[in-house]
Write a protein that holds these residues in place. Structure first.
Motif, short mmCIF file in Angstrom:
data_model
loop_
_atom_site.label_atom_id
_atom_site.label_comp_id
_atom_site.label_asym_id
_atom_site.label_seq_id
_atom_site.Cartn_x
_atom_site.Cartn_y
_atom_site.Cartn_z
N ASN A 130 51.77 53.55 37.53
CA ASN A 130 51.58 52.37 36.68
C ASN A 130 51.24 51.13 37.50
N LYS A 131 50.60 51.35 38.64
CA LYS A 131 50.12 50.25 39.47
C LYS A 131 48.60 50.27 39.48
N PHE A 132 48.02 49.10 39.77
CA PHE A 132 46.56 48.98 39.78
C PHE A 132 46.03 49.02 41.21
N SER A 133 44.90 49.66 41.37
CA SER A 133 44.23 49.64 42.67
C SER A 133 43.74 48.23 42.97
N LYS A 134 43.63 47.92 44.26
CA LYS A 134 43.27 46.57 44.69
C LYS A 134 41.76 46.45 44.89
N PRO A 135 41.10 45.58 44.14
CA PRO A 135 39.66 45.40 44.36
C PRO A 135 39.40 44.68 45.67
N ALA A 136 38.28 44.98 46.29
CA ALA A 136 37.92 44.35 47.56
C ALA A 136 37.74 42.85 47.37
N GLU A 137 38.13 42.13 48.39
CA GLU A 137 37.98 40.67 48.39
C GLU A 137 37.20 40.26 49.63
N LEU A 138 36.23 39.37 49.45
CA LEU A 138 35.49 38.86 50.59
C LEU A 138 35.17 37.39 50.33
N GLU A 139 34.91 36.68 51.42
CA GLU A 139 34.54 35.27 51.31
C GLU A 139 33.18 35.15 50.63
N GLU A 140 32.95 34.02 50.04
CA GLU A 140 31.68 33.74 49.35
C GLU A 140 31.46 34.72 48.19
N MET A 141 32.53 35.11 47.53
CA MET A 141 32.40 36.02 46.39
C MET A 141 31.54 35.43 45.28
N GLU A 142 31.47 34.09 45.26
CA GLU A 142 30.67 33.44 44.21
C GLU A 142 29.18 33.75 44.33
N LYS A 143 28.75 34.27 45.49
CA LYS A 143 27.33 34.61 45.68
C LYS A 143 26.99 35.98 45.11
N PHE A 144 28.01 36.67 44.56
CA PHE A 144 27.81 38.03 44.08
C PHE A 144 28.23 38.15 42.62
N GLU A 145 27.57 39.06 41.91
CA GLU A 145 28.07 39.51 40.62
C GLU A 145 29.05 40.66 40.87
N THR A 146 30.06 40.76 40.03
CA THR A 146 31.05 41.83 40.24
C THR A 146 31.27 42.62 38.96
N ASP A 147 31.53 43.91 39.13
CA ASP A 147 31.87 44.81 38.03
C ASP A 147 33.16 45.52 38.44
N ARG A 148 34.24 45.25 37.69
CA ARG A 148 35.55 45.83 38.04
C ARG A 148 35.96 46.93 37.06
#
Length: 537
Positions: free
Chosen positions: A163-181
């Motif tokens: 009942n825990k969630f996997s951790k999505p990757a985090e990187l600097e300048e994330m605002e330069k990318f679109e993300t799909d989780r």
């Protein structure tokens, strides 16, 4: 000298297999193929990156003591990287893979060893490129061939076992990318369910060395030992002879009443009871090799000889174990397999006089869950409880026992799943059932009273579902006569070894007496030495 301590050291004919990192390249290709199919069916463009973040090294609380690192499982599945601090990306359009390594300080070379060049990781892990993590944003942006912002598919989803969630990757300048989780997690979890031949080879090896270690423990178990000594024998064997530095989970070495504690062996119950003559032992231990694990449980009498009560409960569980495996094939419902195990155990308990009544009535009242409150088994792979048990649209049952099932899927070719029926006398479950008006009449209380302190029995094997049936990957003695024969063989070995030691000791004593007498002309035992020397010619 204690017999267990004097027994000869054993070895293994096995040697750890070499690691083929093509395995992880195939896993990446499999993911990209399935992901492209999903995107195409959804009318979405086939571009973007799968981006995963590997595990980070941890210290013990606020100290500088570094806990032995083990890679995050999804990252291990796709890249096989053993080092901490990495990221990995796969270009959906081209299928090319990129690793991002941490940039290490010069001190690393002093304290932890050589700082590997990026070419080392490229060659070892069979990826198309390797860069430093501080270059990740620029590299991904430069490699992107679509229009607009680069799209990153991040791993985020629920593990239905923890009942825990996997951790999505985090990187600097994330605002330069679109993300799909949302897209990646269910697809990647599904990929992990179905094992390739290369994955099966590693799981088989983990089973082989773990089965061998279980047999070694069974041979050496004696009353008067501590539970942790059994754990120690297992850990030594799989590491010394199998190269398995990690175990799939914390070892459960339960004896006597402890064997009714389903996940015994934790910090508050640390395998520290003294084994008693007449105890049942329940040992649930499995080694891990290159991330892929095993999960094996053996139950046996500490003194090597089954009593009539132990024989009854053990064979009830063994029959359930064997008949489930015989019935397993693609298309079979795992819920049906669980219920089959319950029915077989209940019928055996009726024959033994512990309960009475109609089995169907017992099943309707969920009496099977009183004696087996856990699920029949779980997916196995890089995690002991591998993900994917409850895919989208599948709901967990609410009835006792069935609610503990870690999957309710129908079996399919390529799955690896444990089969682990059990029968336990757990006061916290048994006593309320015996007082419940709906179930009280099923119990023969006088007979059940004889099993107070018995604990429990579990028999667990790892099973691969094939195209027309299944294959048991575990190779441990299961029949009562096989287990009792192990003890007889060990007694014979110890007896012969002790006779050998006694002979050596006698010869050494005689030799010392000869030297003392011969070198001392005034010794009044000189005539005795001369007699000894004459008799030895």
């Amino acid at each position: 000298m204690d017999a267990a301590a004097s027994a000869p050291a054993t070895s293994s004919r096995r040697s750890p297999p070499s690691i083929a990192f093509e395995l992880h390249a195939l896993n990446r290709s499999k993911l990209i193929r399935v992901l492209r199919e999903h995107l195409a069916a959804s009318g979405r463009p086939l571009h973007g990156f799968v981006l995963l973040q590997g595990g980070e090294e941890q210290t013990r609380y606020c100290s500088d003591h570094v806990i032995l690192f083990r890679q995050e499982s999804y990252f291990a599945y796709l890249f096989g990287v053993r080092e901490p601090g990495f990221f990995g990306a796969i270009d959906i359009a081209s299928g090319k893979s990129i690793l991002f390594a941490p940039r290490l300080s010069d001190d690393y070379a002093v304290w932890l060893g050589e700082i590997k060049p990026l070419t080392y990781f490229k060659q070892r892990y069979l990826v198309n490129g390797v860069y430093y993590t501080d270059e990740m944003g620029k590299v991904l942006y430069d490699h992107y061939q679509g229009s607009g912002k680069p799209l990153l598919f991040l791993l985020y989803g629920l593990n239905t076992d923890s009942n825990k969630f996997s951790k999505p990757a985090e990187l600097e300048e994330m605002e330069k990318f679109e993300t799909d989780r949302c897209t990646l997690h269910p697809i990647l979890a599904e990929c992990r369910i179905f094992k390739s031949e290369m994955e099966l080879e590693l799981i088989q090896y983990a089973n082989d060395i773990s089965s061998e270690a279980h047999i070694e423990v069974m041979r050496k178990t004696k009353a008067g030992m501590k539970e942790y000594q059994l754990e120690s024998i297992f850990l030594h064997h799989v590491y010394m002879y199998g190269g398995c530095r990690y175990c799939s989970y914390t070892c459960i070495c339960a004896t006597g009443e402890n064997s009714s504690v389903l996940h015994y062996g934790h910090a508050a119950a640390p395998n520290d009871r003294i084994l008693q003559d007449g105890d049942m032992a329940l040992l649930d231990m499995g080694a891990e090799y290159h991330f892929y694990g095993s999960d094996i449980t053996c139950s046996f009498p500490v003194n090597g000889k089954f009593t009539s009560e132990q024989h009854l409960i053990y064979n009830a569980v063994l029959e359930a174990h064997n008949k489930v495996i015989s019935a397993m094939k693609p298309g079979v419902s795992w819920i049906d397999m669980h219920k089959l195990a319950e029915k077989i155990i209940l019928r055996s308990l009726i024959k033994g006089g512990l309960i009475n009544g109609d089995v169907d009535d017992m099943m309707a009242e969920r009496l099977g869950a009183v004696f087996m409150p856990h699920g029949l088994g779980h997916f196995l792979g890089i995690d002991t409880h591998d993900p994917g048990g409850y895919a989208k649209g599948l709901e967990r049952p609410k009835e006792p026992g069935l609610s503990a099932l870690r999957t309710v899927r129908k079996l399919e070719e390529g799955m690896v799943i444990t089969v682990e029926p059990g029968c336990y006398f757990i006061d916290a479950v048994l006593n309320p059932a015996m007082k419940n008006s709906n179930t009280a009449n099923f119990f023969n209380c006088d007979v059940i009273q004889r099993f107070e302190g018995f604990g429990g029995v579990r028999i667990e094997s790892d099973v691969h579902v094939t195209s027309n049936g299944c294959k048991n990957l575990t190779n441990c003695p299961r029949e009562t006569w096989e287990i009792e024969a192990l003890d007889l063989v060990e007694q014979s070995k110890v007896s012969k070894y002790n006779s050998f030691l006694s002979l050596i000791a006698m010869n050494a004593y005689g030799l010392n007496r000869k030297i003392l007498c011969k070198n001392d002309p005034n010794n009044d035992q000189r005539p005795e030495w001369e007699a000894c020397e004459r008799s030895s010619r």
